[in-house]
Scaffold this motif. Structure first.
Motif, PDB file in Angstrom:
ATOM      1  N   ARG A 163      16.326   9.059  -9.326  1.00  0.00           N
ATOM      2  CA  ARG A 163      15.224   9.415  -8.440  1.00  0.00           C
ATOM      3  C   ARG A 163      15.388   8.749  -7.072  1.00  0.00           C
ATOM      4  O   ARG A 163      15.106   9.370  -6.040  1.00  0.00           O
ATOM      5  N   VAL A 164      15.821   7.509  -7.088  1.00  0.00           N
ATOM      6  CA  VAL A 164      16.058   6.808  -5.819  1.00  0.00           C
ATOM      7  C   VAL A 164      17.151   7.511  -5.024  1.00  0.00           C
ATOM      8  O   VAL A 164      17.019   7.725  -3.810  1.00  0.00           O
ATOM      9  N   VAL A 216       8.242   6.772   5.889  1.00  0.00           N
ATOM     10  CA  VAL A 216       8.266   6.799   4.420  1.00  0.00           C
ATOM     11  C   VAL A 216       8.626   5.444   3.816  1.00  0.00           C
ATOM     12  O   VAL A 216       9.256   5.374   2.756  1.00  0.00           O
ATOM     13  N   ALA A 217       8.234   4.381   4.461  1.00  0.00           N
ATOM     14  CA  ALA A 217       8.433   3.056   3.867  1.00  0.00           C
ATOM     15  C   ALA A 217       7.727   3.001   2.517  1.00  0.00           C
ATOM     16  O   ALA A 217       6.590   3.456   2.385  1.00  0.00           O
ATOM     17  N   GLY A 218       8.401   2.441   1.518  1.00  0.00           N
ATOM     18  CA  GLY A 218       7.815   2.310   0.189  1.00  0.00           C
ATOM     19  C   GLY A 218       8.060   3.485  -0.734  1.00  0.00           C
ATOM     20  O   GLY A 218       7.650   3.446  -1.899  1.00  0.00           O
ATOM     21  N   ALA A 219       8.748   4.516  -0.246  1.00  0.00           N
ATOM     22  CA  ALA A 219       8.933   5.728  -1.057  1.00  0.00           C
ATOM     23  C   ALA A 219       9.734   5.470  -2.322  1.00  0.00           C
ATOM     24  O   ALA A 219       9.494   6.099  -3.363  1.00  0.00           O
ATOM     25  N   THR A 220      10.683   4.559  -2.254  1.00  0.00           N
ATOM     26  CA  THR A 220      11.556   4.316  -3.406  1.00  0.00           C
ATOM     27  C   THR A 220      11.344   2.942  -4.030  1.00  0.00           C
ATOM     28  O   THR A 220      12.012   2.605  -5.009  1.00  0.00           O
ATOM     29  N   GLU A 278      13.080   1.252  -7.455  1.00  0.00           N
ATOM     30  CA  GLU A 278      14.113   0.251  -7.220  1.00  0.00           C
ATOM     31  C   GLU A 278      13.750  -1.085  -7.859  1.00  0.00           C
ATOM     32  O   GLU A 278      14.595  -1.746  -8.466  1.00  0.00           O
ATOM     33  N   ASN A 279      12.478  -1.472  -7.751  1.00  0.00           N
ATOM     34  CA  ASN A 279      12.050  -2.775  -8.257  1.00  0.00           C
ATOM     35  C   ASN A 279      12.097  -2.861  -9.775  1.00  0.00           C
ATOM     36  O   ASN A 279      12.302  -3.938 -10.334  1.00  0.00           O
ATOM     37  N   PHE A 280      11.923  -1.726 -10.451  1.00  0.00           N
ATOM     38  CA  PHE A 280      11.807  -1.769 -11.904  1.00  0.00           C
ATOM     39  C   PHE A 280      12.909  -1.006 -12.625  1.00  0.00           C
ATOM     40  O   PHE A 280      12.797  -0.720 -13.795  1.00  0.00           O
ATOM     41  N   GLU A 281      13.974  -0.720 -11.884  1.00  0.00           N
ATOM     42  CA  GLU A 281      15.096  -0.007 -12.514  1.00  0.00           C
ATOM     43  C   GLU A 281      15.664  -0.805 -13.677  1.00  0.00           C
ATOM     44  O   GLU A 281      16.005  -0.265 -14.735  1.00  0.00           O
ATOM     45  N   GLU A 282      15.759  -2.127 -13.495  1.00  0.00           N
ATOM     46  CA  GLU A 282      16.350  -2.954 -14.552  1.00  0.00           C
ATOM     47  C   GLU A 282      15.405  -3.132 -15.737  1.00  0.00           C
ATOM     48  O   GLU A 282      15.819  -3.616 -16.786  1.00  0.00           O
ATOM     49  N   LYS A 283      14.140  -2.705 -15.605  1.00  0.00           N
ATOM     50  CA  LYS A 283      13.169  -2.903 -16.669  1.00  0.00           C
ATOM     51  C   LYS A 283      12.906  -1.646 -17.475  1.00  0.00           C
ATOM     52  O   LYS A 283      11.972  -1.589 -18.259  1.00  0.00           O
ATOM     53  N   GLU A 284      13.733  -0.650 -17.302  1.00  0.00           N
ATOM     54  CA  GLU A 284      13.510   0.601 -18.020  1.00  0.00           C
ATOM     55  C   GLU A 284      13.724   0.467 -19.521  1.00  0.00           C
ATOM     56  O   GLU A 284      13.335   1.333 -20.284  1.00  0.00           O
ATOM     57  N   GLU A 289       0.831  -1.206   0.000  1.00  0.00           N
ATOM     58  CA  GLU A 289       0.000   0.000   0.000  1.00  0.00           C
ATOM     59  C   GLU A 289       0.859   1.246   0.000  1.00  0.00           C
ATOM     60  O   GLU A 289       0.544   2.235  -0.674  1.00  0.00           O
ATOM     61  N   ASN A 290       1.975   1.213   0.723  1.00  0.00           N
ATOM     62  CA  ASN A 290       2.863   2.372   0.822  1.00  0.00           C
ATOM     63  C   ASN A 290       3.420   2.754  -0.542  1.00  0.00           C
ATOM     64  O   ASN A 290       3.507   3.937  -0.887  1.00  0.00           O
ATOM     65  N   GLU A 291       3.802   1.764  -1.299  1.00  0.00           N
ATOM     66  CA  GLU A 291       4.352   1.989  -2.640  1.00  0.00           C
ATOM     67  C   GLU A 291       3.310   2.664  -3.534  1.00  0.00           C
ATOM     68  O   GLU A 291       3.623   3.615  -4.264  1.00  0.00           O
ATOM     69  N   LEU A 292       2.070   2.183  -3.460  1.00  0.00           N
ATOM     70  CA  LEU A 292       0.989   2.763  -4.247  1.00  0.00           C
ATOM     71  C   LEU A 292       0.673   4.184  -3.794  1.00  0.00           C
ATOM     72  O   LEU A 292       0.424   5.076  -4.615  1.00  0.00           O
ATOM     73  N   MET A 293       0.707   4.404  -2.485  1.00  0.00           N
ATOM     74  CA  MET A 293       0.427   5.748  -1.956  1.00  0.00           C
ATOM     75  C   MET A 293       1.480   6.750  -2.396  1.00  0.00           C
ATOM     76  O   MET A 293       1.172   7.928  -2.615  1.00  0.00           O
ATOM     77  N   MET A 294       2.717   6.308  -2.541  1.00  0.00           N
ATOM     78  CA  MET A 294       3.768   7.197  -3.028  1.00  0.00           C
ATOM     79  C   MET A 294       3.481   7.636  -4.459  1.00  0.00           C
ATOM     80  O   MET A 294       3.660   8.806  -4.825  1.00  0.00           O
TER      81      MET A 294
END
Length: 288
Positions: A259-260, A229-233, A237-243, A147-152
């Motif tokens: 950005r991270v 601020v858990a989930g802010a980055t 981070e999870n999709f950096e390699e998928k750019e 949820e934190n990731e989505l809220m960011m």
């Protein structure tokens, strides 16, 4: 029949060559240097027009009343609502948005009526639409782990509204395209203006500074909502390699690595805490 002697039209070949040479000397073809100069002048004119438009849009956006923006949204939002659906996912997204809104000061929230529309398509993107609407694609929700990731991400889009980046991006893109279409005599742009607007909104490219400002706004709002601020980055981070993939989100945003790094610097400077994660609502996970 009237007979005209052939000799009247006869011109010696040597004299004909002289006549042709005189005519060609009067209108010589442009040289490569002249063509380059003309091309350079044209490019300078285009650059000047683009810079002038950017300046005028940045200056003018601050004076546009929110009510005008909402009127514009009343013409645009229905086009996206046709793609959306009143679903459990959309209800959950709006509940999360309400929690974020409760942390926004009254002055910034005045005259606003934020809401989310959920679009069941595989596109990995979220975007701000004039008229206080945030569009969220199913493809993005599928990639979220908390949820934190989505809220960011939602907070980030609210940051674009706060800075009115969505209007700046739309205004600049449309004005530049109108200017170029006018110079080139392209009449099809104006006849398909609404289709162009909707395409522009979902593929708007913000500047690096605009994205960083929205990230900072999102980080602040995330901390106000959770006290950490858990989930802010996480998303970056999870999709950096998928750019390298053809994802709309990454084609219109700065690189995740930068950005991270910047977000982590802000977290350290402000001494924000990293707390426990909140799980996603089960209704949100009921993907089509």
């Amino acid at each position: 029949m009237l007979f005209i002697p052939y000799s009247i039209f006869y011109i010696p070949f040597d004299r004909l060559k002289v006549v042709i040479k005189i005519m060609s000397d009067r209108n010589p073809p442009p040289s490569s240097r002249q063509l380059l100069i003309l091309l350079g002048i044209f490019l300078i004119l285009i650059i000047f027009i683009i810079q002038l438009i950017s300046f005028l849009v940045d200056w003018g956006i601050t004076y546009i009343p929110i009510s005008w923006e909402q009127q514009l949204g009343s013409m645009i939002v229905p086009i996206y609502e046709e793609k959306a659906q009143d679903s459990p996912q959309q209800q959950v997204l709006n509940q999360l948005l309400d929690r974020l809104e409760s942390q926004i000061d009254n002055e910034s929230l005045a005259k606003r009526n934020y809401r989310v529309i959920y679009i069941p398509e595989n596109t990995v993107n979220a975007f701000a639409i004039p008229g206080d609407v945030i569009g969220v694609f199913q493809g993005l929700v599928e990639k979220i782990n908390s949820e934190n990731e989505l809220m960011m991400i939602l907070s980030h889009e609210l940051g674009h509204f706060f800075h009115r980046d969505h209007l700046r991006g739309l205004g600049k893109t449309l004005m530049i395209r109108v200017a170029i279409a006018t110079l080139l005599g392209d009449k099809t742009f104006l006849s398909n203006s609404m289709a162009t607007i909707t395409e522009t909104i979902s593929k708007t490219h913000y500047s690096r500074s605009q994205e960083y400002q929205a990230d900072e706004y999102g980080l602040t709002l995330l901390n106000k909502t959770y006290g950490h601020v858990a989930g802010a980055t996480d998303f970056f981070e999870n999709f950096e390699e998928k750019e390298t993939l053809n994802w709309v989100f990454f084609s219109s945003h700065p690189t995740s690595k930068k950005r991270v790094k910047r977000l982590n610097q802000l977290i350290k400077q402000r001494q924000y805490k990293i707390g426990a994660y909140s799980q996603l609502d089960s209704d949100l996970l009921q993907l089509d």
